[in-house]
Write an enzyme that holds these catalytic residues in place. Structure first.
Site, PDB file in Angstrom:
ATOM      1  N   LYS A   1       0.837  -1.189   0.000  1.00  0.00           N
ATOM      2  CA  LYS A   1       0.000   0.000   0.000  1.00  0.00           C
ATOM      3  C   LYS A   1       0.881   1.251   0.000  1.00  0.00           C
ATOM      4  O   LYS A   1       1.910   1.266   0.672  1.00  0.00           O
ATOM      5  CB  LYS A   1      -0.849   0.054   1.288  1.00  0.00           C
ATOM      6  CG  LYS A   1      -2.035  -0.890   1.341  1.00  0.00           C
ATOM      7  CD  LYS A   1      -2.769  -0.713   2.672  1.00  0.00           C
ATOM      8  CE  LYS A   1      -3.880  -1.731   2.836  1.00  0.00           C
ATOM      9  NZ  LYS A   1      -5.024  -1.524   1.941  1.00  0.00           N
TER      10      LYS A   1
ATOM     11  N   ARG B   1     -10.397 -11.356   2.534  1.00  0.00           N
ATOM     12  CA  ARG B   1     -11.342 -12.383   2.048  1.00  0.00           C
ATOM     13  C   ARG B   1     -10.709 -13.765   2.068  1.00  0.00           C
ATOM     14  O   ARG B   1     -11.397 -14.766   2.172  1.00  0.00           O
ATOM     15  CB  ARG B   1     -11.850 -11.986   0.655  1.00  0.00           C
ATOM     16  CG  ARG B   1     -10.829 -11.996  -0.432  1.00  0.00           C
ATOM     17  CD  ARG B   1     -11.268 -11.187  -1.661  1.00  0.00           C
ATOM     18  NE  ARG B   1     -11.172  -9.750  -1.432  1.00  0.00           N
ATOM     19  CZ  ARG B   1     -11.601  -8.817  -2.279  1.00  0.00           C
ATOM     20  NH1 ARG B   1     -12.182  -9.172  -3.418  1.00  0.00           N
ATOM     21  NH2 ARG B   1     -11.480  -7.529  -1.993  1.00  0.00           N
TER      22      ARG B   1
END
Ligand code: BES
Ligand code: MN
Ligand code: ZN
Length: 459
Positions: A240, A314
């Site tokens: 990120k 997820r």
């Protein structure tokens, strides 16, 4: 941090809540001197306006708190929490102006306004205490407020002191408090016991990944809560940028929120069998980190192509959901800081959720309004299933194109579960201070779920 009401006492200060429409009546109730004082001070019962009235000795005889109009109140929540922060030191008793859910929201907001994150530096203590108002369930309110404080503490604690081990410690402490049982599968055991994706996401960190599995209650329907416990999310090899990584200590916000909800359920002694599953990992960067285009085989056997190592939530949730599903619970609820797209869609104040059950969605929506914990239903839009099918594997963890990011993440999770299911894609953070919610970690959706549980589980 325990958030509780003050004990009743002789020198409590009466507090009148004055709706804008009730201003004249409230003024008429005052002594001539009191009325003159209120008018001289410009008291109009505007929302949040606080006015202390002196007695003949100059002590505070009573306090008026403006409650404004319904339109003004609709622009926020927990207005009494904001008022409490403005009051002079003392112990207050609400004697007029609030009833029913408004009184409950006021009492809860007051307690929540006392929350401080003081682990690393002393914080200014709250000086205005509230005596439990008559007509509300004071014990329940204090249990809910203290559970929310746990959620906030867990989120606010930086990753240096809230890694997978410390998250485990917090779950163990909570289990100990309420006589729950906890089992933890750690490190290489995740492989031998078939939680490959939890292991894969967490293996690059020196702090071993693990799956926390807590159980409480002997009878009643089985409710399984699953919380994303990514203790820090660097994004992995798809690192990120700094600005996006800045807040990622909060990526265990789902875990923190389900632990808070578990504390509410256990503290209130609800007639359910509760299970809490938390995949606790750190999404780190290392020579051993998982890579873009790796193909993982999940616990369920579905293969997943990694197209972005930053879509890690997820993956760990999928194995936990499969595990949850194996005993066919009455209801599974997952909570996760899963996508930036959810925040873009609804902002930081609303907890978006997905379910295929219209009845569950209605129950949650109604409960949310009553307890001032806003939620909003999002669509499990089946036609978007093709977006998460890459061709070379069963599933794609990060579809390109940037369309419907929160929905595709939710659809990904749904592939791993057949039991009745609700998924929350929460933000878990209050970006600017608001009444009863200082800037920092915040629980979202837990109180709405709690209030909806009787309908969700047929209790
Ligand atoms: N933890 C983040 C999601 C997140 C980011 C929540 C900011 C709240 C605020 C998650 O692991 C993530 O990085 N998701 C990616 C998925 C994408 C790569 C498909 C996202 O949302 O950008
Ligand atoms: Mn991520
Ligand atoms: Zn994440």
């Amino acid at each position: 941090m325990l958030l509780t009401f003050a004990a009743d006492c002789d020198d409590s200060i009466p507090l009148r809540v004055v709706d804008h429409a009730a201003l004249d009546a409230a003024l008429a109730d005052l002594s001539d001197a009191g009325r003159a004082w209120a008018q001289a001070q410009g008291f109009t019962a505007a929302l949040g306006q606080v006015l202390a009235l002196p007695d003949t000795q100059g002590a505070i005889a009573q306090v008026l708190v403006g409650y404004g109009t319904a339109n003004a109140r609709a622009r926020g929540r927990f207005h009494m929490g904001a008022a409490a922060a403005k009051l002079p030191a003392g112990t207050y008793k609400i004697v007029a102006g609030l009833a029913g859910p408004d009184l409950e929201e006021a009492a809860l907001g007051w307690l929540l306004s006392q929350y401080k994150f003081d682990r690393y530096a002393p914080a200014k203590a709250t000086i205005a205490q509230l005596i439990a108002p008559e007509g509300i369930d004071a014990e329940k309110t204090a249990i809910i407020a203290s559970a929310e404080a746990l959620t906030r503490d867990l989120i606010n604690t930086p990753a240096s002191d809230m890694g997978p081990q410390e998250l485990e410690d917090a779950a163990r402490a909570l289990s100990g408090e309420y006589g729950a049982k906890i089992a933890v599968i750690t490190g290489e055991d995740l492989l031998t016991q078939n939680f490959p994706m939890i292991h894969t996401v967490g293996r690059a960190s020196r702090r071993a990944p693990r799956l926390l599995d807590m159980r409480w209650g002997e009878t009643g329907p089985l409710l399984t809560l699953v919380g994303k416990g990514v203790c820090f999310d660097t994004g992995g090899l798809n690192i990120k940028p700094g600005a996006s990584m800045g807040l990622m200590k909060k990526d265990m916000g789902g875990a923190a929120t389900v632990l808070g909800l578990a504390q509410m359920i256990m503290g209130l002694g609800l007639p359910v069998r509760l299970r809490v599953l938390i995949p606790a990992v750190e999404n780190s960067i290392d020579g051993d980190a998982f890579r873009p285009q790796d193909i993982l085989t999940s616990r369920k056997g579905l293969t997943v192509e990694i197209n972005n190592t930053d879509a890690e939530g997820r993956l760990v949730l999928a194995d936990a959901l499969t595990y949850a599903d194996e005993e066919m619970p009455a209801l599974v609820i997952s909570m996760a800081t899963l996508t930036g797209a959810a925040r873009v869609a609804v902002g930081p104040d609303i907890a978006p959720f997905y379910t295929d059950s219209d009845a569950a969605a209605t129950a949650l929506g109604m409960a949310a309004t009553t307890v001032a914990d806003p939620v909003w239903r999002m669509p499990f839009h089946t036609p978007y299933e093709t977006l998460i099918e890459p061709g070379v594997a069963d599933l794609d963890n990060a579809p390109g194109g940037g369309m419907a990011g929160s929905i595709t993440a939710a659809l990904f999770l749904r592939r791993f579960i057949d039991s009745p299911y609700i998924h929350f894609d929460i933000y878990g953070w209050q970006p600017v201070a608001a009444p009863a919610r200082p800037k920092g970690g915040v629980g979202m959706g837990a109180r709405a779920i709690l209030a909806a549980l009787p309908k969700l589980l047929d209790l």
